[in-house]
Scaffold this active site. Structure first.
Site, PDB file in Angstrom:
ATOM      1  CG  HIS A  79     186.864  90.603 -10.740  1.00 31.17           C
ATOM      2  ND1 HIS A  79     186.543  89.589  -9.769  1.00 31.17           N
ATOM      3  CD2 HIS A  79     185.914  91.083 -11.300  1.00 31.17           C
ATOM      4  CE1 HIS A  79     185.223  89.788  -9.723  1.00 31.17           C
ATOM      5  NE2 HIS A  79     184.835  90.630 -10.656  1.00 31.17           N
ATOM      6  CD  GLU A 103     185.843  92.547  -7.477  1.00 27.63           C
ATOM      7  OE1 GLU A 103     185.651  93.356  -8.734  1.00 27.63           O
ATOM      8  OE2 GLU A 103     184.901  91.994  -7.328  1.00 27.63           O
TER       9      GLU A 103
HETATM   10  O1  LIG Z   1     180.200  87.541 -13.610  1.00 29.30           O
HETATM   11  P1  LIG Z   1     181.402  88.565 -14.058  1.00 29.30           P
HETATM   12  O2  LIG Z   1     180.936  89.206 -15.191  1.00 29.30           O
HETATM   13  O3  LIG Z   1     182.654  87.927 -13.747  1.00 29.30           O
HETATM   14  O4  LIG Z   1     181.182  89.671 -12.758  1.00 29.30           O
HETATM   15  C1  LIG Z   1     181.382  89.097 -11.411  1.00 29.30           C
HETATM   16  C2  LIG Z   1     181.176  90.444 -10.444  1.00 29.30           C
HETATM   17  O5  LIG Z   1     182.022  91.376 -10.761  1.00 29.30           O
HETATM   18  C3  LIG Z   1     182.371  92.583  -9.694  1.00 29.30           C
HETATM   19  O6  LIG Z   1     182.537  92.073  -8.504  1.00 29.30           O
HETATM   20  C4  LIG Z   1     180.834  93.419  -9.974  1.00 29.30           C
HETATM   21  O7  LIG Z   1     180.987  94.167  -8.762  1.00 29.30           O
HETATM   22  C5  LIG Z   1     179.773  92.151  -9.749  1.00 29.30           C
HETATM   23  O8  LIG Z   1     178.499  93.094 -10.061  1.00 29.30           O
HETATM   24  C6  LIG Z   1     179.702  91.124 -10.576  1.00 29.30           C
HETATM   25  O9  LIG Z   1     178.771  90.216 -10.506  1.00 29.30           O
END
Ligand SMILES: O=P(O)(O)OC[C@H]1O[C@H](O)[C@H](O)[C@@H](O)[C@@H]1O
Length: 298
Positions: free
Chosen positions: A160, A265
């Site tokens: 990520h 990601e």
């Molecule tokens: O807030 P988190 O659980 O770290 O997730 C952060 C982000 O992760 C990814 O990029 C998903 O596609 C998003 O939908 C999400 O908002």
């Protein structure tokens, strides 16, 4: 001194330049900082929790065994993005002097018990081996997932990665036209038609089965700022939370920080990878410098 080990983190320092270094927090084995000759390559929220109370907002959190939330059997009760990012990993040591390379491991013994127990009721034996290699102009993160169980199980993996940019308004991501995209905001699947991805509002898309021969480039005002190579990671999530979503995240600071980041990601998330007993699966992400714009058709 190519490696510095502390109680809570490990820092790899380039023998070529002391200002080229990477810092890995044992909590989540999260890369929280990577500089090349002093220039920060990743975005980290100034309100990110680095004390193990919450996954780190920024850097390179690790997503395993599920991306997002899933209703699939054995995954439904897991928290968003699984438990690897909320578990404290073990530092195994330095495996190479130059380029400086270090390894980290996670298995059920170290995993966050509350969350691990939600994956198939905590019955899956596994080992994750993360290798981080720092070169003068690149950072390679490699994951090996091993099934040490007597039954098969399945998982998603994703790096990520929060990349630093100077201004999201000036940022493009190339080499995605023609790819199949699931837009998480529209809940729709379509073919990407834009010649390059630009950003002018919240964006949350999963590009599926993008050939790993395709280099992804983050380009600002015509200059390449990041090149992302993928090995065995067919899916690419592109995310920027923009104003409202950032406002709703307590650990996202400053609130204007979305101007300074883009998440690219690489992962395997369009379906689960199934591992049979004794099998291993390996994948890696390489983020590197390089000025040449490379356009690749589908
Ligand atoms: O807030 P988190 O659980 O770290 O997730 C952060 C982000 O992760 C990814 O990029 C998903 O596609 C998003 O939908 C999400 O908002």
């Amino acid at each position: 001194m190519p490696i510095e080990a502390y109680n809570d983190k490990v820092v790899l320092v380039s023998p070529e330049n002391p200002d080229t270094k990477v810092s890995v927090l044992l909590y989540g084995a999260t890369v929280t900082s990577w500089t090349i000759e002093g220039k920060q390559q990743l975005w980290l929220s100034s309100a990110a929790k680095l004390d193990g109370t919450k996954p780190v907002r920024g850097g390179i959190p690790l997503v395993f065994p599920v991306f997002g939330k899933s209703k699939a059997d054995g995954f439904a009760d897991l928290p968003q993005h699984g438990f690897a990012r909320n578990s404290t990993w073990e530092f195994l040591g330095q495996t190479k002097e130059n380029p400086p390379t270090a390894q980290f491991a996670l298995s059920p013994e170290q995993a966050n018990k509350d969350f691990y127990s939600k994956w198939d009721n905590g019955t899956n034996d596994f080992t994750l081996l993360l290798t981080i290699q720092l070169s003068p102009d690149s950072l390679t993160t490699t994951i090996e997932v091993s099934n040490t169980d007597s039954k098969s199980w399945k998982f998603n993996w994703l790096f990520h990665t929060y990349l630093a940019v100077n201004d999201i308004d000036d940022t493009l991501v190339n080499n995605l036209p023609g790819e199949t995209c699931y837009d998480q905001l529209l809940a729709e699947t379509y073919e990407e038609k834009a010649p390059a991805i630009d950003f002018n509002g919240e964006l949350d898309r999963i590009y599926k089965n993008v050939s790993c021969d395709k280099l992804l480039q983050v380009i600002e005002l015509g200059k390449v700022v990041h090149n992302i190579e993928r090995h065995n990671l067919p899916d690419v999530v592109v995310w920027n939370p923009w104003t409202e979503k950032s406002a709703g995240m307590a650990d996202f600071e400053p609130k204007t920080g979305f101007h300074k980041m883009v998440c690219i990601e690489p992962g395997h998330v369009h379906d689960f990878v199934t591992l049979e007993p004794g099998e291993s699966w390996t994948a890696s992400q390489v983020i590197k410098k390089g000025d040449a714009i490379k356009l690749q058709a589908i």
